[in-house]
Write a protein that holds these residues in place. Sequence first.
Motif, PDB file in Angstrom:
ATOM      1  N   LEU A 187      -6.467 -26.253  13.471  1.00  0.00           N
ATOM      2  CA  LEU A 187      -5.828 -26.677  14.173  1.00  0.00           C
ATOM      3  C   LEU A 187      -4.316 -26.922  13.422  1.00  0.00           C
ATOM      4  O   LEU A 187      -3.130 -26.485  14.892  1.00  0.00           O
ATOM      5  CB  LEU A 187      -5.783 -28.044  13.999  1.00  0.00           C
ATOM      6  CG  LEU A 187      -5.569 -28.754  14.827  1.00  0.00           C
ATOM      7  CD1 LEU A 187      -5.398 -29.217  16.427  1.00  0.00           C
ATOM      8  CD2 LEU A 187      -6.078 -30.492  14.317  1.00  0.00           C
ATOM      9  N   ARG A 190      -3.459 -32.187  12.052  1.00  0.00           N
ATOM     10  CA  ARG A 190      -2.508 -31.115  12.099  1.00  0.00           C
ATOM     11  C   ARG A 190      -1.090 -31.180  11.333  1.00  0.00           C
ATOM     12  O   ARG A 190      -0.358 -30.136  10.687  1.00  0.00           O
ATOM     13  CB  ARG A 190      -1.796 -30.561  13.461  1.00  0.00           C
ATOM     14  CG  ARG A 190      -1.139 -29.690  13.663  1.00  0.00           C
ATOM     15  CD  ARG A 190      -0.842 -29.391  15.453  1.00  0.00           C
ATOM     16  NE  ARG A 190      -0.412 -28.820  16.078  1.00  0.00           N
ATOM     17  CZ  ARG A 190      -0.252 -27.234  16.872  1.00  0.00           C
ATOM     18  NH1 ARG A 190      -1.133 -27.226  16.331  1.00  0.00           N
ATOM     19  NH2 ARG A 190       0.442 -26.802  16.926  1.00  0.00           N
ATOM     20  N   TRP A 206      -8.744 -40.081  18.824  1.00  0.00           N
ATOM     21  CA  TRP A 206      -8.413 -38.578  18.807  1.00  0.00           C
ATOM     22  C   TRP A 206      -7.207 -38.493  18.698  1.00  0.00           C
ATOM     23  O   TRP A 206      -6.992 -37.150  17.804  1.00  0.00           O
ATOM     24  CB  TRP A 206      -9.836 -37.848  20.158  1.00  0.00           C
ATOM     25  CG  TRP A 206      -9.625 -36.897  20.130  1.00  0.00           C
ATOM     26  CD1 TRP A 206     -10.279 -36.167  18.652  1.00  0.00           C
ATOM     27  CD2 TRP A 206     -10.390 -36.360  21.098  1.00  0.00           C
ATOM     28  NE1 TRP A 206     -10.675 -35.040  18.921  1.00  0.00           N
ATOM     29  CE2 TRP A 206     -11.026 -34.814  20.568  1.00  0.00           C
ATOM     30  CE3 TRP A 206     -11.263 -36.098  22.015  1.00  0.00           C
ATOM     31  CZ2 TRP A 206     -11.941 -33.284  20.861  1.00  0.00           C
ATOM     32  CZ3 TRP A 206     -11.215 -35.393  23.521  1.00  0.00           C
ATOM     33  CH2 TRP A 206     -11.736 -33.718  22.490  1.00  0.00           C
ATOM     34  N   VAL A 207      -6.267 -38.291  19.648  1.00  0.00           N
ATOM     35  CA  VAL A 207      -5.486 -38.241  19.398  1.00  0.00           C
ATOM     36  C   VAL A 207      -4.653 -38.482  17.836  1.00  0.00           C
ATOM     37  O   VAL A 207      -3.668 -37.090  17.529  1.00  0.00           O
ATOM     38  CB  VAL A 207      -4.143 -39.085  20.602  1.00  0.00           C
ATOM     39  CG1 VAL A 207      -3.107 -38.043  19.752  1.00  0.00           C
ATOM     40  CG2 VAL A 207      -4.767 -37.600  21.891  1.00  0.00           C
ATOM     41  N   LEU A 233      -0.097 -35.203  23.980  1.00  0.00           N
ATOM     42  CA  LEU A 233      -0.373 -33.278  22.657  1.00  0.00           C
ATOM     43  C   LEU A 233       0.649 -32.877  22.645  1.00  0.00           C
ATOM     44  O   LEU A 233       0.507 -32.075  21.916  1.00  0.00           O
ATOM     45  CB  LEU A 233      -1.527 -33.414  23.337  1.00  0.00           C
ATOM     46  CG  LEU A 233      -3.120 -34.119  23.386  1.00  0.00           C
ATOM     47  CD1 LEU A 233      -4.444 -33.752  23.495  1.00  0.00           C
ATOM     48  CD2 LEU A 233      -3.285 -33.900  21.710  1.00  0.00           C
ATOM     49  N   VAL A 273      -9.067 -31.300  24.329  1.00  0.00           N
ATOM     50  CA  VAL A 273      -9.022 -32.330  24.342  1.00  0.00           C
ATOM     51  C   VAL A 273      -8.828 -32.665  25.870  1.00  0.00           C
ATOM     52  O   VAL A 273      -9.742 -33.869  26.147  1.00  0.00           O
ATOM     53  CB  VAL A 273      -7.547 -32.618  23.528  1.00  0.00           C
ATOM     54  CG1 VAL A 273      -7.581 -33.744  23.781  1.00  0.00           C
ATOM     55  CG2 VAL A 273      -7.445 -32.118  22.108  1.00  0.00           C
ATOM     56  N   ILE A 302      -5.997 -35.625  15.581  1.00  0.00           N
ATOM     57  CA  ILE A 302      -5.629 -34.565  15.709  1.00  0.00           C
ATOM     58  C   ILE A 302      -4.524 -34.516  15.457  1.00  0.00           C
ATOM     59  O   ILE A 302      -3.764 -33.910  14.170  1.00  0.00           O
ATOM     60  CB  ILE A 302      -5.513 -34.604  17.193  1.00  0.00           C
ATOM     61  CG1 ILE A 302      -6.973 -33.761  17.871  1.00  0.00           C
ATOM     62  CG2 ILE A 302      -4.336 -32.871  17.600  1.00  0.00           C
ATOM     63  CD1 ILE A 302      -7.475 -34.116  19.310  1.00  0.00           C
ATOM     64  N   VAL A 351      -4.298 -26.603  22.890  1.00  0.00           N
ATOM     65  CA  VAL A 351      -5.302 -27.638  22.333  1.00  0.00           C
ATOM     66  C   VAL A 351      -5.259 -28.791  23.523  1.00  0.00           C
ATOM     67  O   VAL A 351      -6.660 -29.086  23.135  1.00  0.00           O
ATOM     68  CB  VAL A 351      -4.863 -27.950  20.750  1.00  0.00           C
ATOM     69  CG1 VAL A 351      -5.270 -29.616  20.118  1.00  0.00           C
ATOM     70  CG2 VAL A 351      -5.286 -27.099  19.668  1.00  0.00           C
ATOM     71  N   MET A 410       2.366 -31.469  19.117  1.00  0.00           N
ATOM     72  CA  MET A 410       2.202 -30.050  18.855  1.00  0.00           C
ATOM     73  C   MET A 410       3.782 -29.229  19.005  1.00  0.00           C
ATOM     74  O   MET A 410       3.454 -28.198  18.289  1.00  0.00           O
ATOM     75  CB  MET A 410       0.855 -29.983  19.702  1.00  0.00           C
ATOM     76  CG  MET A 410      -0.385 -30.190  18.545  1.00  0.00           C
ATOM     77  SD  MET A 410      -2.051 -29.842  19.421  1.00  0.00           S
ATOM     78  CE  MET A 410      -1.513 -29.753  21.391  1.00  0.00           C
TER      79      MET A 410
END
Length: 186
Positions: free
Chosen positions: A160, A152, A144-145, A82, A172, A148, A168, A86
């Motif tokens: 987000l 994003r 889910w990842v 994550l 998560v 995201i 985040v 990000m």
Amino acid sequence: MSRPRNAAATKAALLEAAAKLFGERGFDRTTVRDIASLAGVNQALLFRYFGSKDALFATVLATQSRELLEDSPAEHLLRNVLLRMMDEKPRPEDHPLHAVLRSSHHDSAAEVVRRQLGEEYARALSSLTDAEDAALRADLVLAWVVGIGVLRSVFGKQPLAEADPAKVAALVAQAASVLLERTDSG
């Protein structure tokens, strides 16, 4: 620009160029000619060392995935994925998800994603629970990842898209600890 004849250096240059271009443009918009040009070699060498653009793409994803898996103990993998995904100043070649998101509509790219990313990451994540349905739990976290990442990076969905990556990742990981009990949630 020509390189001295060194197979290992040529392969590394092709992998680096391919990772950059696949991350920026996706599979379909990246040409063999562009990869070879950025690597400073003749495109025939790409075919000699990798066989095809598809095989090169698979190698790029497998290499990046393996590096992230090797650099992260399983309990930290979710958080580390994550955070890298990000990064505020992302370099597309830094994370295979960027190339995957830009190439997922391509059949061979989708197969690579299932085989290389899905299986390896799912295996690592499923090791974080003793539940009978460990594989399903790992797939749910992976989904889910990816979601995201899409919201994003692709859609720029607020809040987000501008959220603090550490926050985040912490949220998560905390929520994922319900599915994967040994996930680092702090």
